[in-house]
Design an enzyme around this catalytic site. Structure first.
Site, PDB file in Angstrom:
ATOM      1  N   PRO A  18       0.808  -1.222   0.000  1.00 44.90           N
ATOM      2  CA  PRO A  18       0.000   0.000   0.000  1.00 44.90           C
ATOM      3  C   PRO A  18       0.845   1.278   0.000  1.00 44.90           C
ATOM      4  O   PRO A  18       0.355   2.336  -0.394  1.00 44.90           O
ATOM      5  CB  PRO A  18      -0.840  -0.111   1.281  1.00 44.90           C
ATOM      6  N   GLU A  40       1.337  -8.031   7.552  1.00 38.10           N
ATOM      7  CA  GLU A  40       1.596  -6.582   7.645  1.00 38.10           C
ATOM      8  C   GLU A  40       2.600  -6.110   6.599  1.00 38.10           C
ATOM      9  O   GLU A  40       2.925  -4.930   6.540  1.00 38.10           O
ATOM     10  CB  GLU A  40       2.077  -6.215   9.055  1.00 38.10           C
ATOM     11  N   ARG A  86      -4.402  -5.646 -21.312  1.00 34.56           N
ATOM     12  CA  ARG A  86      -5.224  -5.100 -22.400  1.00 34.56           C
ATOM     13  C   ARG A  86      -4.459  -4.125 -23.284  1.00 34.56           C
ATOM     14  O   ARG A  86      -4.958  -3.723 -24.338  1.00 34.56           O
ATOM     15  CB  ARG A  86      -6.540  -4.532 -21.879  1.00 34.56           C
ATOM     16  N   ASP A 120      -9.653   4.658 -24.648  1.00 31.68           N
ATOM     17  CA  ASP A 120     -10.094   4.536 -23.267  1.00 31.68           C
ATOM     18  C   ASP A 120      -9.845   5.805 -22.473  1.00 31.68           C
ATOM     19  O   ASP A 120      -8.985   6.603 -22.799  1.00 31.68           O
ATOM     20  CB  ASP A 120      -9.297   3.423 -22.558  1.00 31.68           C
TER      21      ASP A 120
HETATM   22 CL1  6GU Z   1      -0.489  -3.384  -3.599  1.00 29.42          CL
HETATM   23  N1  6GU Z   1      -1.371  -4.159  -1.245  1.00 29.42           N
HETATM   24  C1  6GU Z   1      -2.143  -4.023  -0.158  1.00 29.42           C
HETATM   25  N2  6GU Z   1      -2.044  -4.929   0.823  1.00 29.42           N
HETATM   26  N3  6GU Z   1      -2.992  -3.032   0.018  1.00 29.42           N
HETATM   27  C2  6GU Z   1      -3.065  -2.153  -0.975  1.00 29.42           C
HETATM   28  C3  6GU Z   1      -2.293  -2.220  -2.136  1.00 29.42           C
HETATM   29  C4  6GU Z   1      -1.437  -3.264  -2.239  1.00 29.42           C
HETATM   30  N4  6GU Z   1      -2.601  -1.186  -2.923  1.00 29.42           N
HETATM   31  C5  6GU Z   1      -3.530  -0.508  -2.257  1.00 29.42           C
HETATM   32  N5  6GU Z   1      -3.810  -1.060  -1.088  1.00 29.42           N
END
Ligand code: 6GU
Length: 236
Positions: free
Chosen positions: A89, A116, A154, A169
């Site tokens: 994330p 985690e 795609r 797109d």
């Molecule tokens: Cl790549 N992994 C996780 N665990 N949460 C996320 C993410 C990735 N991208 C956004 N939230």
């Protein structure tokens, strides 16, 4: 293009990879997508892949050993070694420009995190980039990997029947506009009519109208709403 997906949950991908668009591209040999189970690279009788973070804190981290062994084995199995992307994330935010950059690669190695996250030494050991699909937390990188594979595939020549549709797109092309409204039959639905210009047969007027609508749709989307909440209406 070849994509290796490294995960603790390869089963999550089966329906997705066998689906119509990707399944056909794989059968045709345009896409070579392989799943690798990180646990196959764990050691010891328990095949442990996660452990508690030093310094304390909630949850478990992926241990560096199995993840790095898995990445190295996959990279050594074929050439080119491929660009390694760790899904976290906190990574670089995915958008269509990043998708286009990834689609230009010959090979990608996607590493899905769970728990985690990864021990920080994974990134230091293998030259990896971190990618996030948005500012929210998923339980693991698998869904993010599917998002990346879908968006990248795609753009690979031959995957979509119609190459022009990818160019048209939303977020594509130099202007990065989103698409405006589109209509199909019937001409009238519950009292709502298809804009007259689209029925006119005047291709220049249609193109000009679509451009105008795309600019307006993009402006609406990127303007900060005056009051909290997602609901916004254009003024009549
Ligand atoms: Cl790549 N992994 C996780 N665990 N949460 C996320 C993410 C990735 N991208 C956004 N939230």
């Amino acid at each position: 293009m070849r994509i290796d997906i490294l995960t603790l949950f390869p089963g999550m991908f089966s329906g997705f990879l066998d689906g119509s668009l990707l399944g056909a591209a794989r059968t045709a040999g345009i896409l070579d997508i392989r799943l690798v189970d990180i646990r196959d690279f764990a050691e010891g009788p328990h095949r442990q892949v996660d452990d508690r973070p030093f310094g304390g804190g909630p949850g478990m981290l992926l241990m560096p050993g199995p993840v790095v062994s898995c990445i190295e084995a996959v990279q050594q199995a074929a050439r080119p070694a491929g660009r390694v992307l760790m899904l976290t994330p906190g990574g670089r935010r995915l958008d269509q420009a990043v998708v286009e950059e990834l689609a230009a690669e010959q090979r990608l190695v996607l590493v899905c995190g769970r728990y985690e996250g990864f021990d920080a030494r994974v990134k230091e050991t293998v030259a990896a980039d971190e990618i996030s699909i948005g500012d929210y937390v998923l339980s693991g990188g698998e869904v993010a990997a599917m998002v990346i594979v879908d968006a990248v595939a795609r753009l690979v020549p031959g995957v979509l029947g119609d190459e022009e549709s990818a160019r048209q797109d939303s977020f594509s092309g130099a202007d990065r506009l989103v698409e405006g409204p589109q209509y199909t039959r019937p001409r009238e639905f519950r009292g709502l009519h298809v804009p007259e210009v689209l029925l006119s047969g005047d291709h220049r007027r249609i193109a000009a109208w679509r451009q105008e609508q795309a600019v307006e749709a993009t402006r609406r989307r990127t303007t900060v709403p005056p009051t909290p909440g997602l609901a916004r209406r254009s003024t009549p």
